[in-house]
Structure formats: structure tokens, C-alpha cells
Design an enzyme around this catalytic site. Structure first.
Site, PDB file in Angstrom:
ATOM      1  N   LEU A  77      26.511  49.628  67.540  1.00  0.00           N
ATOM      2  CA  LEU A  77      25.717  50.412  68.501  1.00  0.00           C
ATOM      3  C   LEU A  77      25.040  51.607  67.830  1.00  0.00           C
ATOM      4  CD1 LEU A  77      27.977  50.215  71.717  1.00  0.00           C
ATOM      5  CD2 LEU A  77      26.152  48.666  70.974  1.00  0.00           C
TER       6      LEU A  77
ATOM      7  N   ASP B 163      31.645  47.397  62.562  1.00  0.00           N
ATOM      8  CA  ASP B 163      30.625  47.415  61.518  1.00  0.00           C
ATOM      9  C   ASP B 163      30.710  46.145  60.677  1.00  0.00           C
ATOM     10  OD1 ASP B 163      29.171  48.184  59.026  1.00  0.00           O
ATOM     11  OD2 ASP B 163      29.086  50.103  60.079  1.00  0.00           O
TER      12      ASP B 163
ATOM     13  N   SER C  13      12.233  39.022  56.871  1.00  0.00           N
ATOM     14  CA  SER C  13      10.997  39.625  57.372  1.00  0.00           C
ATOM     15  C   SER C  13       9.829  39.163  56.535  1.00  0.00           C
ATOM     16  CB  SER C  13      11.121  41.145  57.274  1.00  0.00           C
ATOM     17  OG  SER C  13       9.877  41.756  57.499  1.00  0.00           O
TER      18      SER C  13
ATOM     19  N   TYR D  13      13.384  48.762  52.203  1.00  0.00           N
ATOM     20  CA  TYR D  13      13.723  47.856  53.315  1.00  0.00           C
ATOM     21  C   TYR D  13      13.326  46.417  52.954  1.00  0.00           C
ATOM     22  CZ  TYR D  13      13.205  45.223  57.617  1.00  0.00           C
ATOM     23  OH  TYR D  13      13.270  44.223  58.555  1.00  0.00           O
TER      24      TYR D  13
ATOM     25  N   LYS E  86      15.720  42.875  52.088  1.00  0.00           N
ATOM     26  CA  LYS E  86      15.612  41.530  52.675  1.00  0.00           C
ATOM     27  C   LYS E  86      15.417  40.485  51.573  1.00  0.00           C
ATOM     28  CE  LYS E  86      15.979  42.625  57.031  1.00  0.00           C
ATOM     29  NZ  LYS E  86      17.128  42.203  57.819  1.00  0.00           N
TER      30      LYS E  86
ATOM     31  N   TYR F 120      10.446  36.861  60.093  1.00  0.00           N
ATOM     32  CA  TYR F 120       9.695  37.209  61.296  1.00  0.00           C
ATOM     33  C   TYR F 120       8.413  37.940  60.915  1.00  0.00           C
ATOM     34  CZ  TYR F 120      14.630  37.331  62.909  1.00  0.00           C
ATOM     35  OH  TYR F 120      15.959  37.094  63.135  1.00  0.00           O
TER      36      TYR F 120
HETATM   37  P1  NAD Z   1      17.595  46.605  66.209  1.00  0.00           P
HETATM   38  O1  NAD Z   1      17.822  47.890  65.495  1.00  0.00           O
HETATM   39  O2  NAD Z   1      17.217  46.656  67.647  1.00  0.00           O
HETATM   40  O3  NAD Z   1      18.888  45.676  66.063  1.00  0.00           O
HETATM   41  C1  NAD Z   1      19.794  45.779  64.997  1.00  0.00           C
HETATM   42  C2  NAD Z   1      21.179  45.905  65.598  1.00  0.00           C
HETATM   43  O4  NAD Z   1      22.149  45.994  64.564  1.00  0.00           O
HETATM   44  C3  NAD Z   1      21.361  47.153  66.470  1.00  0.00           C
HETATM   45  O5  NAD Z   1      21.908  46.774  67.702  1.00  0.00           O
HETATM   46  C4  NAD Z   1      22.304  48.030  65.658  1.00  0.00           C
HETATM   47  O6  NAD Z   1      23.135  48.844  66.506  1.00  0.00           O
HETATM   48  C5  NAD Z   1      23.080  47.004  64.876  1.00  0.00           C
HETATM   49  N1  NAD Z   1      23.618  47.481  63.592  1.00  0.00           N
HETATM   50  C6  NAD Z   1      22.962  48.165  62.629  1.00  0.00           C
HETATM   51  N2  NAD Z   1      23.772  48.370  61.572  1.00  0.00           N
HETATM   52  C7  NAD Z   1      24.973  47.784  61.877  1.00  0.00           C
HETATM   53  C8  NAD Z   1      26.196  47.641  61.173  1.00  0.00           C
HETATM   54  N3  NAD Z   1      26.360  48.153  59.942  1.00  0.00           N
HETATM   55  N4  NAD Z   1      27.188  46.955  61.770  1.00  0.00           N
HETATM   56  C9  NAD Z   1      27.041  46.438  63.018  1.00  0.00           C
HETATM   57  N5  NAD Z   1      25.908  46.563  63.730  1.00  0.00           N
HETATM   58  C10 NAD Z   1      24.874  47.221  63.155  1.00  0.00           C
HETATM   59  O7  NAD Z   1      16.516  45.788  65.367  1.00  0.00           O
HETATM   60  P2  NAD Z   1      15.739  44.435  65.713  1.00  0.00           P
HETATM   61  O8  NAD Z   1      14.305  44.762  65.816  1.00  0.00           O
HETATM   62  O9  NAD Z   1      16.419  43.708  66.815  1.00  0.00           O
HETATM   63  O10 NAD Z   1      15.936  43.668  64.333  1.00  0.00           O
HETATM   64  C11 NAD Z   1      16.986  42.730  64.134  1.00  0.00           C
HETATM   65  C12 NAD Z   1      16.914  42.198  62.720  1.00  0.00           C
HETATM   66  O11 NAD Z   1      15.636  41.607  62.497  1.00  0.00           O
HETATM   67  C13 NAD Z   1      17.072  43.271  61.635  1.00  0.00           C
HETATM   68  O12 NAD Z   1      17.828  42.730  60.581  1.00  0.00           O
HETATM   69  C14 NAD Z   1      15.648  43.535  61.194  1.00  0.00           C
HETATM   70  O13 NAD Z   1      15.578  43.999  59.865  1.00  0.00           O
HETATM   71  C15 NAD Z   1      15.027  42.157  61.339  1.00  0.00           C
HETATM   72  N6  NAD Z   1      13.571  42.198  61.537  1.00  0.00           N
HETATM   73  C16 NAD Z   1      13.043  42.963  62.538  1.00  0.00           C
HETATM   74  C17 NAD Z   1      11.663  43.026  62.708  1.00  0.00           C
HETATM   75  C18 NAD Z   1      11.040  43.895  63.774  1.00  0.00           C
HETATM   76  O14 NAD Z   1       9.867  44.239  63.654  1.00  0.00           O
HETATM   77  N7  NAD Z   1      11.754  44.279  64.832  1.00  0.00           N
HETATM   78  C19 NAD Z   1      10.839  42.282  61.854  1.00  0.00           C
HETATM   79  C20 NAD Z   1      11.409  41.514  60.853  1.00  0.00           C
HETATM   80  C21 NAD Z   1      12.785  41.476  60.705  1.00  0.00           C
HETATM   81  C1  WQD Z   2       0.763  47.151  63.180  1.00  0.00           C
HETATM   82  C2  WQD Z   2      -0.689  47.608  63.039  1.00  0.00           C
HETATM   83  C3  WQD Z   2      -0.946  49.662  61.827  1.00  0.00           C
HETATM   84  C4  WQD Z   2       1.073  52.202  64.800  1.00  0.00           C
HETATM   85  C5  WQD Z   2       6.227  46.899  60.472  1.00  0.00           C
HETATM   86  C6  WQD Z   2       7.099  46.861  59.251  1.00  0.00           C
HETATM   87  C7  WQD Z   2       7.521  45.448  58.943  1.00  0.00           C
HETATM   88  C8  WQD Z   2       8.145  44.735  60.151  1.00  0.00           C
HETATM   89  C9  WQD Z   2       7.367  44.969  61.411  1.00  0.00           C
HETATM   90  C10 WQD Z   2      10.546  44.628  59.976  1.00  0.00           C
HETATM   91  C11 WQD Z   2      -1.022  48.149  61.643  1.00  0.00           C
HETATM   92  C12 WQD Z   2      -1.387  49.838  63.268  1.00  0.00           C
HETATM   93  C13 WQD Z   2       0.530  51.124  64.127  1.00  0.00           C
HETATM   94  C14 WQD Z   2       0.216  53.233  65.297  1.00  0.00           C
HETATM   95  C15 WQD Z   2      -1.673  51.998  64.449  1.00  0.00           C
HETATM   96  N1  WQD Z   2       9.464  45.162  60.416  1.00  0.00           N
HETATM   97  N2  WQD Z   2      -0.839  51.028  63.954  1.00  0.00           N
HETATM   98  N3  WQD Z   2      -1.138  53.080  65.110  1.00  0.00           N
HETATM   99  O1  WQD Z   2       3.223  47.764  59.800  1.00  0.00           O
HETATM  100  O2  WQD Z   2       2.755  45.357  60.432  1.00  0.00           O
HETATM  101  O3  WQD Z   2       5.070  46.108  60.237  1.00  0.00           O
HETATM  102  O4  WQD Z   2       6.972  46.334  61.564  1.00  0.00           O
HETATM  103  O5  WQD Z   2      10.693  43.772  59.151  1.00  0.00           O
HETATM  104  O6  WQD Z   2       8.402  45.504  57.872  1.00  0.00           O
HETATM  105  O7  WQD Z   2       6.375  47.401  58.163  1.00  0.00           O
HETATM  106  O8  WQD Z   2       3.716  46.899  62.145  1.00  0.00           O
HETATM  107  O9  WQD Z   2       3.481  47.785  64.419  1.00  0.00           O
HETATM  108  O10 WQD Z   2       3.803  49.419  62.514  1.00  0.00           O
HETATM  109  O11 WQD Z   2       1.636  48.200  62.728  1.00  0.00           O
HETATM  110  O12 WQD Z   2      -2.893  51.941  64.302  1.00  0.00           O
HETATM  111  O13 WQD Z   2       0.650  54.248  65.887  1.00  0.00           O
HETATM  112  O14 WQD Z   2      -0.907  48.711  63.941  1.00  0.00           O
HETATM  113  O15 WQD Z   2      -1.783  50.386  60.959  1.00  0.00           O
HETATM  114  O16 WQD Z   2      -2.354  47.763  61.363  1.00  0.00           O
HETATM  115  P1  WQD Z   2       3.591  46.572  60.557  1.00  0.00           P
HETATM  116  P2  WQD Z   2       3.224  48.130  63.010  1.00  0.00           P
END
Ligand code: NAD
Ligand code: WQD
Length: 338
Positions: free
Chosen positions: A33, A58, A124, A148, A152, A176
Site C-alpha cells: 500500500l 513487501d 514497459s 526506471y 525493467k 505496456y
Molecule cells: P501503481 O503504483 O498503481 O501499482 C503498483 C502497486 O505496487 C501499488 O499498489 C503499490 O502500493 C505496490 N507496491 C509498490 N512497491 C511494493 C513493494 N515493495 N511491495 C509490495 N507492494 C508494492 O502502478 P501501476 O500503474 O498499476 O503499475 C503497475 C506495474 O506496471 C508497475 O510495475 C509499473 O512499473 C508497470 N507499468 C506501468 C505503466 C503505467 O503507465 N501505469 C506503464 C508500463 C508499466
Molecule cells: C504523454 C504525452 C508528453 C503531461 C510515461 C513514462 C513511461 C510509462 C508511461 C511506465 C507526451 C505529453 C504529458 C503533461 C503533456 N510508464 N504531456 N503535458 O511520457 O509517454 O510515458 O508513462 O512504464 O515510462 O515515461 O507518458 O502521459 O507522461 O506523456 O503535454 O502535463 O503527453 O509530452 O507527449 P509518457 P505521459
């Protein structure tokens, strides 16, 4: 099947827990959490009419993870738990490597000791870095640009080594693109703490009157309207991708990595226009400097997930905006007031 979902109280995790329950699985969640509210899981349980145990702890705690895996007789793990803020990872790289890399290794050791060999990992698209070709296929080289992204990429390499070292592992790595949207009920969604970094939650807060205007980071990119282009994917499509990937893993041991995206690019201004339409609200915009490190255009070649396990994203940008707005208007402060 009892599936252990780490990070199951978070944004993508909560939607995936619901999809797993709807597909008939038993689910147990481990979440510290640190970036979530247990209310998300209470709502998932209400939507599904089922109970999901939440074991607060954790993933770095190997003994705890082993206990949970054995107590519930888990057959597979979907591993979302981790840290995900790109900017914070530059400031605090050790935290990112400890939780995302060492935490995953520790979890895999707990699985190995408990005889659980099916693993789905949240990777990611950021592992690819600046695209050399569009749409981006899975065999595109890795060049992540942040701690970050490197965390990954490192886990992906560790998983490939593990799969190569010992028969019997079933490993799926899902990359994703840009997850957005919310469940159609508006009961669960993305609840970032503080001011959002990402575009969709920021736009939702502007439409809801919580923030004054959107700063558009640059309109001089080599894209049709000059603003950044991304592959936004509805979180419910993403959740269904995990269910399909798990089904495919159950068919036999192996290791695969697939993109989860739509294959379609949407610019910042297109997304804002779609959100205006969905919400019927003004979204004032100001064009500002490019954000350092941003890439002009990023979208997936999603064909492999289709051919491997029959998955394809179905939901449009219009639905992504409508569902985000439904969630935002019903929960202006996320889960905080629940
Ligand atoms: P999120 O932060 O909402 O979910 C991550 C969850 O993990 C949270 O509920 C947090 O409390 C829990 N957590 C963090 N560290 C922990 C630990 N050490 N032990 C147990 N629980 C822990 O994020 P999300 O957007 O749901 O992302 C989920 C996964 O997908 C992540 O691994 C993230 O890197 C990956 N991902 C997310 C995105 C995105 O844009 N949201 C894109 C690509 C990949
Ligand atoms: C999208 C577009 C910005 C905010 C990030 C992480 C990536 C992944 C997903 C986990 C871009 C523009 C954004 C704002 C804007 N996470 N923008 N004004 O950068 O593609 O990816 O989230 O794996 O690792 O880097 O997503 O939503 O931040 O940006 O103009 O206030 O929106 O420049 O073109 P991004 P984003």
C-alpha cells in the site's frame, strides 16, 4: 487456479484482479500500500461479488512471500508491485533497483522454493527508448533512458536467463504502452497522489476543475500537429491481456515477451479534443517548452499478442476518455474520501 497478484491494489493491478475473478480464478493480493489504498480492492470485491484476501506486505520480504504462496496454494504470480515514477527514479535510483530488480529476484526465489513456476511480469515499452522503427516490434533493441526503464530491462534479462537455466518455468513479459482509462462502472480507476505526471490523469483533473490548465509540452515535434504521439491503451483491455497471457502460459512451459498496445498513435491535442467531447468541459491549454527526455512518437506493433494468444485491444480513445471522466467525476479525490 489461485493467482497471486502483487501490487493488486494499484491502478493496473486492481483492474486485472477484477478481470481474473471474472474469468473464474481465485485471487490473493500482496500489496504494501505504498502507492495504493485498500479501498480499490474493496470495490473490486463488490463489483465481482467475491472475496479477495489482501496480504499487506513487501515483495522484498522473501519469507513472507513464501508463506503467502504456500498458504493459498498459489499456482501463478502476476507481478505488478514496483515503483514507476520516471523522474523520481533519476533522483533515487537505488530505491528503484532495490524494489524493481532486487524485489523481483527475491520474489522469484520465493516462488522457486514453493514450487510455483508461472510468472507474468509488468514491463514497459520504455525499455525500447528512442524508436528506430515505427510501429515498435518486440525485437526492437533495448535503450532505456532512465533508471526506471533500466530496472525493467534488467528484470527482462534476468527472466530470460532464468527461463534458459531451468526447464519448467512459464514466463510472460508484457510491455505496456500508455495505460489509461478506468472500469466502466467508475468504481475503480487511476488515483495518483499529488499532481499527476502523466497526460490523461492531468487532463481529467483540469476537466474536473482541480487544476487550472494543461501545459502541452512542445508543439514543434515532427508529428502531424507538432505534439507528442503515444499509444494509449484502455486499462481494461490491458487487464484482459493478462488473463489471456496466463491462459497461454498454462498450455506449456516457455518464455515470451509481448507488446500490449493498440498500434495506433494519438497526439496530445487529439487526446485533449477527445476528452473535451467526452466530458463536455473546457480544457484550457498552454503550449510550453518540450519536457526533457520526451520522444516525438511512440506506438506498438501489437501483432504478436494477437498471434500468440489471440489478444487485441478493443476500446477506442473515445471510450478511454469517457471512462476516465466517469471515474474522475464520481471520485474527484480518488479513493481518499472513501
Ligand atoms: P501503481 O503504483 O498503481 O501499482 C503498483 C502497486 O505496487 C501499488 O499498489 C503499490 O502500493 C505496490 N507496491 C509498490 N512497491 C511494493 C513493494 N515493495 N511491495 C509490495 N507492494 C508494492 O502502478 P501501476 O500503474 O498499476 O503499475 C503497475 C506495474 O506496471 C508497475 O510495475 C509499473 O512499473 C508497470 N507499468 C506501468 C505503466 C503505467 O503507465 N501505469 C506503464 C508500463 C508499466
Ligand atoms: C504523454 C504525452 C508528453 C503531461 C510515461 C513514462 C513511461 C510509462 C508511461 C511506465 C507526451 C505529453 C504529458 C503533461 C503533456 N510508464 N504531456 N503535458 O511520457 O509517454 O510515458 O508513462 O512504464 O515510462 O515515461 O507518458 O502521459 O507522461 O506523456 O503535454 O502535463 O503527453 O509530452 O507527449 P509518457 P505521459
Amino acid at each position: 487456479m489461485t493467482i497471486l497478484v502483487t501490487g493488486g491494489a494499484g491502478y493496473i493491478g486492481s483492474h486485472t484482479v477484477l478481470a481474473l475473478l471474472e474469468a473464474g480464478n481465485e485471487v490473493v493480493v500482496v500489496d504494501s500500500l505504498v502507492n495504493a489504498n485498500a479501498e480499490s480492492l474493496r470495490r473490486v470485491c463488490a463489483l465481482a461479488g467475491r472475496h479477495v484476501p489482501l496480504e499487506r506486505g513487501d515483495v522484498r520480504d522473501r519469507a513472507f512471500m513464501e508463506t503467502v504462496l504456500r498458504r493459498y496454494g498459489c499456482t501463478a504470480v502476476v507481478h505488478f508491485a514496483g515503483l514507476k515514477a520516471v523522474g523520481q527514479s533519476v533522483a533515487e535510483p537505488l530505491d528503484y533497483y532495490e524494489v524493481n530488480v532486487a524485489g523481483t529476484v527475491s520474489l522469484l526465489q520465493a516462488m522457486r522454493a514453493s514450487g510455483v513456476r508461472s510468472f507474468v511480469f509488468s514491463s514497459s515499452a520504455t525499455v525500447y527508448g528512442e524508436p528506430q522503427v515505427l510501429p515498435i516490434p518486440e525485437n526492437h533493441p533495448f535503450a532505456p533512458a532512465s533508471p526506471y526503464g533500466r530496472s525493467k530491462a534488467m528484470v527482462e534479462e534476468i527472466l530470460a536467463d532464468l527461463a534458459g537455466s531451468e526447464a519448467g518455468w512459464h514466463i510472460a513479459t508484457l510491455r505496456y504502452f500508455n495505460p489509461v482509462g478506468a472500469h466502466e462502472s467508475g468504481a475503480i480507476g487511476e488515483a495518483p497522489s499529488g499532481i499527476p505526471d502523466n497526460l490523461m490523469p492531468y487532463v481529467a483533473k483540469v476537466a474536473g476543475g482541480k487544476l487550472s490548465h494543461l501545459r502541452v509540452f512542445g508543439n514543434d515535434y515532427p508529428t502531424p500537429d507538432g505534439t507528442g504521439v503515444r499509444d494509449y491503451i484502455h486499462v481494461v483491455d490491458l487487464a484482459e491481456g493478462h488473463v489471456r497471457a496466463l491462459d497461454h502460459l498454462a498450455a506449456g512451459p516457455g518464455h515470451f515477451s509481448v507488446n500490449l498496445g493498440t498500434g495506433r498513435g494519438t497526439s496530445v491535442l487529439e487526446l485533449v479534443a477527445a476528452f473535451r467531447h467526452a466530458s463536455n468541459r473546457e480544457i484550457p491549454c498552454e503550449i510550453v517548452e518540450r519536457r526533457p527526455g520526451d520522444i516525438a512518437e511512440y506506438y506498438a506493433d501489437p501483432a504478436l499478442a494477437g498471434s500468440l494468444f489471440g489478444w487485441q485491444a478493443k476500446r477506442s480513445v473515445r471510450e478511454m476518455c469517457a471512462d476516465t471522466w466517469n471515474w474522475q467525476s464520481k471520485n474527484p479525490n480518488g479513493y481518499d474520501e472513501a
